[in-house]
Design a protein around this motif. Structure first.
Motif, PDB file in Angstrom:
ATOM      1  N   ALA A 121       1.519   2.862 -10.668  1.00 19.24           N
ATOM      2  CA  ALA A 121       0.577   3.232  -9.611  1.00 19.24           C
ATOM      3  C   ALA A 121      -0.727   2.451  -9.718  1.00 19.24           C
ATOM      4  O   ALA A 121      -1.212   1.902  -8.725  1.00 19.24           O
ATOM      5  CB  ALA A 121       0.310   4.728  -9.647  1.00 19.24           C
ATOM      6  N   PHE A 122      -1.316   2.407 -10.914  1.00 17.86           N
ATOM      7  CA  PHE A 122      -2.618   1.742 -11.071  1.00 17.86           C
ATOM      8  C   PHE A 122      -2.549   0.243 -10.781  1.00 17.86           C
ATOM      9  O   PHE A 122      -3.367  -0.270 -10.000  1.00 17.86           O
ATOM     10  CB  PHE A 122      -3.192   2.008 -12.474  1.00 17.86           C
ATOM     11  CG  PHE A 122      -4.558   1.434 -12.655  1.00 17.86           C
ATOM     12  CD1 PHE A 122      -5.638   1.950 -11.969  1.00 17.86           C
ATOM     13  CD2 PHE A 122      -4.767   0.355 -13.513  1.00 17.86           C
ATOM     14  CE1 PHE A 122      -6.902   1.416 -12.131  1.00 17.86           C
ATOM     15  CE2 PHE A 122      -6.018  -0.182 -13.672  1.00 17.86           C
ATOM     16  CZ  PHE A 122      -7.094   0.345 -12.986  1.00 17.86           C
ATOM     17  N   PRO A 123      -1.580  -0.509 -11.326  1.00 23.03           N
ATOM     18  CA  PRO A 123      -1.502  -1.923 -10.969  1.00 23.03           C
ATOM     19  C   PRO A 123      -1.225  -2.153  -9.478  1.00 23.03           C
ATOM     20  O   PRO A 123      -1.739  -3.101  -8.878  1.00 23.03           O
ATOM     21  CB  PRO A 123      -0.337  -2.450 -11.807  1.00 23.03           C
ATOM     22  CG  PRO A 123      -0.124  -1.471 -12.877  1.00 23.03           C
ATOM     23  CD  PRO A 123      -0.638  -0.167 -12.373  1.00 23.03           C
ATOM     24  N   MET A 124      -0.442  -1.261  -8.867  1.00 19.70           N
ATOM     25  CA  MET A 124      -0.146  -1.424  -7.445  1.00 19.70           C
ATOM     26  C   MET A 124      -1.380  -1.168  -6.586  1.00 19.70           C
ATOM     27  O   MET A 124      -1.591  -1.841  -5.578  1.00 19.70           O
ATOM     28  CB  MET A 124       0.981  -0.476  -7.022  1.00 19.70           C
ATOM     29  CG  MET A 124       2.352  -0.887  -7.512  1.00 19.70           C
ATOM     30  SD  MET A 124       2.861  -2.487  -6.884  1.00 19.70           S
ATOM     31  CE  MET A 124       3.120  -2.120  -5.182  1.00 19.70           C
ATOM     32  N   VAL A 125      -2.205  -0.192  -6.986  1.00 27.02           N
ATOM     33  CA  VAL A 125      -3.436   0.075  -6.225  1.00 27.02           C
ATOM     34  C   VAL A 125      -4.373  -1.122  -6.336  1.00 27.02           C
ATOM     35  O   VAL A 125      -4.979  -1.552  -5.341  1.00 27.02           O
ATOM     36  CB  VAL A 125      -4.105   1.375  -6.719  1.00 27.02           C
ATOM     37  CG1 VAL A 125      -5.515   1.509  -6.175  1.00 27.02           C
ATOM     38  CG2 VAL A 125      -3.270   2.581  -6.319  1.00 27.02           C
TER      39      VAL A 125
ATOM     40  N   GLY B  64       0.818  -1.215   0.000  1.00 25.87           N
ATOM     41  CA  GLY B  64       0.000   0.000   0.000  1.00 25.87           C
ATOM     42  C   GLY B  64       0.847   1.257   0.000  1.00 25.87           C
ATOM     43  O   GLY B  64       0.531   2.244  -0.683  1.00 25.87           O
ATOM     44  N   MET B  65       1.947   1.221   0.753  1.00 24.03           N
ATOM     45  CA  MET B  65       2.848   2.380   0.777  1.00 24.03           C
ATOM     46  C   MET B  65       3.508   2.586  -0.579  1.00 24.03           C
ATOM     47  O   MET B  65       3.624   3.730  -1.060  1.00 24.03           O
ATOM     48  CB  MET B  65       3.920   2.197   1.851  1.00 24.03           C
ATOM     49  CG  MET B  65       4.733   3.444   2.068  1.00 24.03           C
ATOM     50  SD  MET B  65       6.082   3.267   3.239  1.00 24.03           S
ATOM     51  CE  MET B  65       5.375   2.350   4.546  1.00 24.03           C
ATOM     52  N   VAL B  66       3.917   1.506  -1.220  1.00 24.90           N
ATOM     53  CA  VAL B  66       4.522   1.619  -2.553  1.00 24.90           C
ATOM     54  C   VAL B  66       3.502   2.166  -3.544  1.00 24.90           C
ATOM     55  O   VAL B  66       3.828   3.023  -4.389  1.00 24.90           O
ATOM     56  CB  VAL B  66       5.078   0.246  -3.007  1.00 24.90           C
ATOM     57  CG1 VAL B  66       5.469   0.276  -4.478  1.00 24.90           C
ATOM     58  CG2 VAL B  66       6.271  -0.144  -2.158  1.00 24.90           C
ATOM     59  N   ALA B  67       2.267   1.705  -3.445  1.00 26.96           N
ATOM     60  CA  ALA B  67       1.219   2.213  -4.342  1.00 26.96           C
ATOM     61  C   ALA B  67       1.006   3.711  -4.123  1.00 26.96           C
ATOM     62  O   ALA B  67       0.851   4.477  -5.091  1.00 26.96           O
ATOM     63  CB  ALA B  67      -0.086   1.454  -4.105  1.00 26.96           C
TER      64      ALA B  67
ATOM     65  N   THR C 101       1.782   6.650  -6.799  1.00 31.95           N
ATOM     66  CA  THR C 101       0.732   7.599  -7.185  1.00 31.95           C
ATOM     67  C   THR C 101       1.250   9.030  -7.077  1.00 31.95           C
ATOM     68  O   THR C 101       0.969   9.874  -7.940  1.00 31.95           O
ATOM     69  CB  THR C 101      -0.508   7.412  -6.281  1.00 31.95           C
ATOM     70  OG1 THR C 101      -0.935   6.063  -6.366  1.00 31.95           O
ATOM     71  CG2 THR C 101      -1.645   8.311  -6.707  1.00 31.95           C
ATOM     72  N   LEU C 102       1.996   9.314  -6.009  1.00 32.70           N
ATOM     73  CA  LEU C 102       2.535  10.665  -5.834  1.00 32.70           C
ATOM     74  C   LEU C 102       3.519  11.027  -6.949  1.00 32.70           C
ATOM     75  O   LEU C 102       3.560  12.179  -7.397  1.00 32.70           O
ATOM     76  CB  LEU C 102       3.246  10.785  -4.471  1.00 32.70           C
ATOM     77  CG  LEU C 102       2.354  10.873  -3.242  1.00 32.70           C
ATOM     78  CD1 LEU C 102       3.207  10.994  -1.984  1.00 32.70           C
ATOM     79  CD2 LEU C 102       1.409  12.056  -3.335  1.00 32.70           C
ATOM     80  N   THR C 103       4.309  10.062  -7.378  1.00 33.46           N
ATOM     81  CA  THR C 103       5.303  10.357  -8.414  1.00 33.46           C
ATOM     82  C   THR C 103       4.719  10.304  -9.815  1.00 33.46           C
ATOM     83  O   THR C 103       5.377  10.703 -10.776  1.00 33.46           O
ATOM     84  CB  THR C 103       6.479   9.362  -8.330  1.00 33.46           C
ATOM     85  OG1 THR C 103       5.988   8.041  -8.486  1.00 33.46           O
ATOM     86  CG2 THR C 103       7.212   9.508  -7.018  1.00 33.46           C
ATOM     87  N   GLY C 104       3.518   9.797  -9.947  1.00 34.97           N
ATOM     88  CA  GLY C 104       2.895   9.724 -11.263  1.00 34.97           C
ATOM     89  C   GLY C 104       3.433   8.587 -12.109  1.00 34.97           C
ATOM     90  O   GLY C 104       3.409   8.649 -13.340  1.00 34.97           O
ATOM     91  N   SER C 105       3.892   7.546 -11.464  1.00 34.93           N
ATOM     92  CA  SER C 105       4.470   6.416 -12.180  1.00 34.93           C
ATOM     93  C   SER C 105       3.373   5.577 -12.845  1.00 34.93           C
ATOM     94  O   SER C 105       2.224   5.552 -12.401  1.00 34.93           O
ATOM     95  CB  SER C 105       5.266   5.550 -11.195  1.00 34.93           C
ATOM     96  OG  SER C 105       5.672   4.350 -11.801  1.00 34.93           O
TER      97      SER C 105
END
Length: 146
Positions: A69-73, A55-58, A62-66
């Protein structure tokens, strides 16, 4: 009078006289968990910690706009479901263990006390019945001889 004097501890004159212990045994406050329950609890802790890391990595992605982000969420949501399932597994395993192996009854248990009283009453009743049978036999033996 300080704390050591109240306890009856004699103060050492130098630090060389003080016995040093690396490990002090303390009695266990609660009973040890059963092996299957402990295994399920360790598994749940590992899964929950991995879910929090994910969750922290996601969040950071998300903050960095990588693009990650979407697959991690999505995987964090799935991991949350799995972590919830793992915690429920600990609860279910504990309940099953208690049902199969019985709850340890403590000496002050009401059920144990009632069983003990019933057992004593049955023993007394049997002893009284045996005594009455002996008396009856001895009386009938005397009557038949006379």
């Amino acid at each position: 009078m300080d704390r050591d004097e109240r306890r009856g501890v004699v103060r050492a004159t130098s630090y060389a006289d003080v016995p040093r212990q690396l490990w002090v045994e303390e009695p266990a406050v609660s009973r040890r968990m059963a092996d299957p329950v402990r295994t399920a609890a360790v598994r749940a802790v590992i899964i929950a910690s991995l879910t929090m890391i994910q969750g922290m990595v996601a969040f950071l992605c998300t903050l960095t706009g990588s693009w990650l982000a979407f697959p991690m969420v999505l995987s964090s949501v799935g991991s949350t479901v799995v972590a919830t399932w793992a915690v429920l597994d600990v609860w279910v395993t504990r309940q099953v263990w208690n049902q199969r192996n019985g709850v340890v009854s403590i000496p002050s248990s009401t059920a144990r006390q009632l069983r003990r009283e019933r057992r004593t009453a049955r023993r007394t009743a049997r002893a009284d019945a045996r005594q009455a049978e002996r008396i009856r036999r001895s009386r009938s033996g005397r009557l038949s001889r006379a």
